[in-house]
Design a protein around this motif. Structure first.
Motif, PDB file in Angstrom:
ATOM      1  N   ILE A   1       8.907   0.071   7.939  1.00 49.92           N
ATOM      2  CA  ILE A   1       9.035  -0.581   6.424  1.00 49.92           C
ATOM      3  C   ILE A   1       9.384   0.463   5.400  1.00 49.92           C
ATOM      4  CG2 ILE A   1       7.665  -1.647   4.550  1.00 49.92           C
ATOM      5  CD1 ILE A   1       6.184  -3.390   6.808  1.00 49.92           C
ATOM      6  N   ALA A   2       8.512   1.640   5.645  1.00 51.60           N
ATOM      7  CA  ALA A   2       9.097   2.861   4.659  1.00 51.60           C
ATOM      8  C   ALA A   2      10.036   3.142   4.696  1.00 51.60           C
ATOM      9  CB  ALA A   2       8.039   3.975   4.879  1.00 51.60           C
TER      10      ALA A   2
ATOM     11  N   TYR B   1      11.191   1.593   1.153  1.00 47.34           N
ATOM     12  CA  TYR B   1      10.947   2.806   0.098  1.00 47.34           C
ATOM     13  C   TYR B   1      11.545   3.995   0.584  1.00 47.34           C
ATOM     14  CZ  TYR B   1       7.578  -1.157  -0.835  1.00 47.34           C
ATOM     15  OH  TYR B   1       7.049  -2.095  -1.123  1.00 47.34           O
ATOM     16  N   PRO B   2      12.827   4.139   1.069  1.00 48.28           N
ATOM     17  CA  PRO B   2      13.260   5.393   1.658  1.00 48.28           C
ATOM     18  C   PRO B   2      13.317   6.475   0.762  1.00 48.28           C
ATOM     19  CG  PRO B   2      15.143   3.887   0.557  1.00 48.28           C
ATOM     20  CD  PRO B   2      13.825   3.067   0.706  1.00 48.28           C
TER      21      PRO B   2
ATOM     22  N   LYS C   1       8.141  18.736   0.332  1.00 46.85           N
ATOM     23  CA  LYS C   1       8.677  17.555   1.373  1.00 46.85           C
ATOM     24  C   LYS C   1       7.267  16.542   1.746  1.00 46.85           C
ATOM     25  CE  LYS C   1      12.539  19.596   2.389  1.00 46.85           C
ATOM     26  NZ  LYS C   1      13.789  18.822   2.078  1.00 46.85           N
ATOM     27  N   SER C   2       7.878  15.495   1.933  1.00 42.86           N
ATOM     28  CA  SER C   2       6.855  14.160   2.256  1.00 42.86           C
ATOM     29  C   SER C   2       7.334  13.531   3.521  1.00 42.86           C
ATOM     30  CB  SER C   2       6.769  13.351   1.020  1.00 42.86           C
ATOM     31  OG  SER C   2       6.539  13.885  -0.109  1.00 42.86           O
TER      32      SER C   2
ATOM     33  N   GLN D   1       0.786  -1.178   0.106  1.00 39.85           N
ATOM     34  CA  GLN D   1      -0.103   0.009   0.056  1.00 39.85           C
ATOM     35  C   GLN D   1       0.944   1.113   0.001  1.00 39.85           C
ATOM     36  OE1 GLN D   1      -0.288   1.831   3.103  1.00 39.85           O
ATOM     37  NE2 GLN D   1       0.101   0.562   4.720  1.00 39.85           N
ATOM     38  N   LEU D   2       2.083   1.373   0.500  1.00 39.77           N
ATOM     39  CA  LEU D   2       2.840   2.359   0.751  1.00 39.77           C
ATOM     40  C   LEU D   2       3.141   3.129  -0.544  1.00 39.77           C
ATOM     41  CD1 LEU D   2       5.220   0.990   3.592  1.00 39.77           C
ATOM     42  CD2 LEU D   2       3.731   2.995   3.878  1.00 39.77           C
ATOM     43  N   PRO D   3       3.805   2.436  -1.768  1.00 38.69           N
ATOM     44  CA  PRO D   3       4.207   3.002  -2.886  1.00 38.69           C
ATOM     45  C   PRO D   3       3.032   3.387  -3.721  1.00 38.69           C
ATOM     46  CG  PRO D   3       4.875   0.610  -2.877  1.00 38.69           C
ATOM     47  CD  PRO D   3       4.600   0.940  -1.571  1.00 38.69           C
ATOM     48  N   GLN D   4       1.949   2.338  -3.566  1.00 38.85           N
ATOM     49  CA  GLN D   4       0.800   2.869  -4.278  1.00 38.85           C
ATOM     50  C   GLN D   4      -0.088   3.655  -3.951  1.00 38.85           C
ATOM     51  OE1 GLN D   4      -1.238  -1.004  -5.943  1.00 38.85           O
ATOM     52  NE2 GLN D   4      -0.090  -2.084  -4.529  1.00 38.85           N
TER      53      GLN D   4
END
Length: 329
Positions: free
Chosen positions: A162-163, A167-168, A147-148, A125-128
């Protein structure tokens, strides 16, 4: 997108649940029928404030998700009187690819029968959701976020970790508050060992099954709290009703078994052993801990026999076992 509507801020004093003028977008991806015959979709909610600060805030989930939380951007920690949306962030939330079964609220684990739903809950779900949110933000404001950030607690804290690891590149900053670790082991400890142990001492309900909520009566719970305070309150140098020096607090609950003259401030041998076992944590045949011991904190006693711990058994069987083992429930 399923819908896009404008909402106005509520009148009155600003609180942590208020919102400013903003655009609300709800969307769904990956709509399908799972291998278990149930409908699935990765749903999200994005709120876009009119006074944007050019930043993006991903609000992490809770429990095993299954709810589409209001995208306010809750700040971690207590006492906050504002939220990220009020402060100008574009905020997104997601149900992580499944909606809780009717009547199960945030404890639904049956989505684990579908491999894709498990993947989306786990980390996909994180990248999507991030990609969808940033695309919508760019289309709405005409520019990408400068910025995010990802902010989450408990399961949201797990997602934050996990991020950071997988997914750094997605976020400029990550807050992982009280992240869930080693959840497969935690589910065995909380959902199997603790529930089974509580069932051994709990009285039977009208249905003949152990009433886990009564594994410790209110009076017994208070006795354990009092005994812990008596043993450990002063260890930190202040008798204030708080056990702050956890490492020095190692009482033996078997010493709390009723003896002549105790005047009721004591436990039966069965309940004393139960208390000791709960604080000691479950062990393998080798003596190795399954997960972790509990600190002798008086407030931990309130967790004994809490009925929702049976939910963790469902997590063990459906989320952390491949393939799911229906017979475990």
């Amino acid at each position: 997108m399923t819908q896009a509507t404008f909402e106005r801020a509520s009148a009155g004093a600003i609180t942590a649940t208020s919102w400013p003028d903003h655009c609300l977008v709800r969307g769904a991806m990956n709509q399908r029928t799972g291998i278990d015959g149930k409908p699935y979709a990765l749903q999200f909610e994005l709120r876009l404030p009119m006074a944007w600060n050019q930043r993006f805030y991903y609000q992490g989930g809770s429990g095993v998700d299954g709810q589409l939380f209001t995208a306010l951007g809750n700040y971690s920690g207590g006492g906050n009187t504002r939220n990220a949306l009020l402060d100008g962030f574009a905020v997104v939330t997601t149900d992580s690819g499944h909606i809780a079964e009717a009547g199960m609220e945030n404890g639904s684990y049956l989505f684990g029968a579908d491999p894709q739903a498990r993947d989306e809950y786990g980390d996909m779900q994180l990248p999507q959701v991030t990609a969808a949110a940033k695309t919508l933000i760019t289309g709405f404001y005409g520019e990408s976020p400068q910025k995010s950030y990802f902010v989450g607690c408990s399961n949201g804290g797990r997602q934050a970790m996990i991020a950071a690891q997988r997914y750094p590149e997605l976020f400029d900053g990550i807050v992982a508050a009280a992240p869930g670790f080693r959840l497969a082991q935690a589910s065995i400890e909380a959902g199997i060992h603790q529930v089974q142990r509580a069932a051994q001492v709990a009285p039977r309900g009208a249905d003949g099954k152990p009433d886990l909520s009564q594994a410790m009566s209110p009076a017994e719970t208070q006795i354990v709290k009092d005994r812990i305070l008596q043993a450990c309150d002063a260890a930190d140098g202040a008798v204030d009703g708080i056990v702050s020096k956890m490492g020095a607090c190692q009482p033996d609950p078997l010493e709390w078994v009723c003896k002549p003259g105790d005047n009721g401030n004591c436990l039966s041998a069965e309940k004393a052993q139960f208390v000791k076992d709960m604080f000691a944590g479950g062990q393998l045949a080798s003596g190795e801990l399954i997960y972790a011991r509990w600190p002798y904190d008086p407030e931990m006693v309130g967790m004994f026999g809490v009925p929702f711990r049976s939910i963790f058994a469902g997590e063990a069987s459906h989320i952390y076992t491949t393939p799911p083992r229906w017979a475990w429930i």
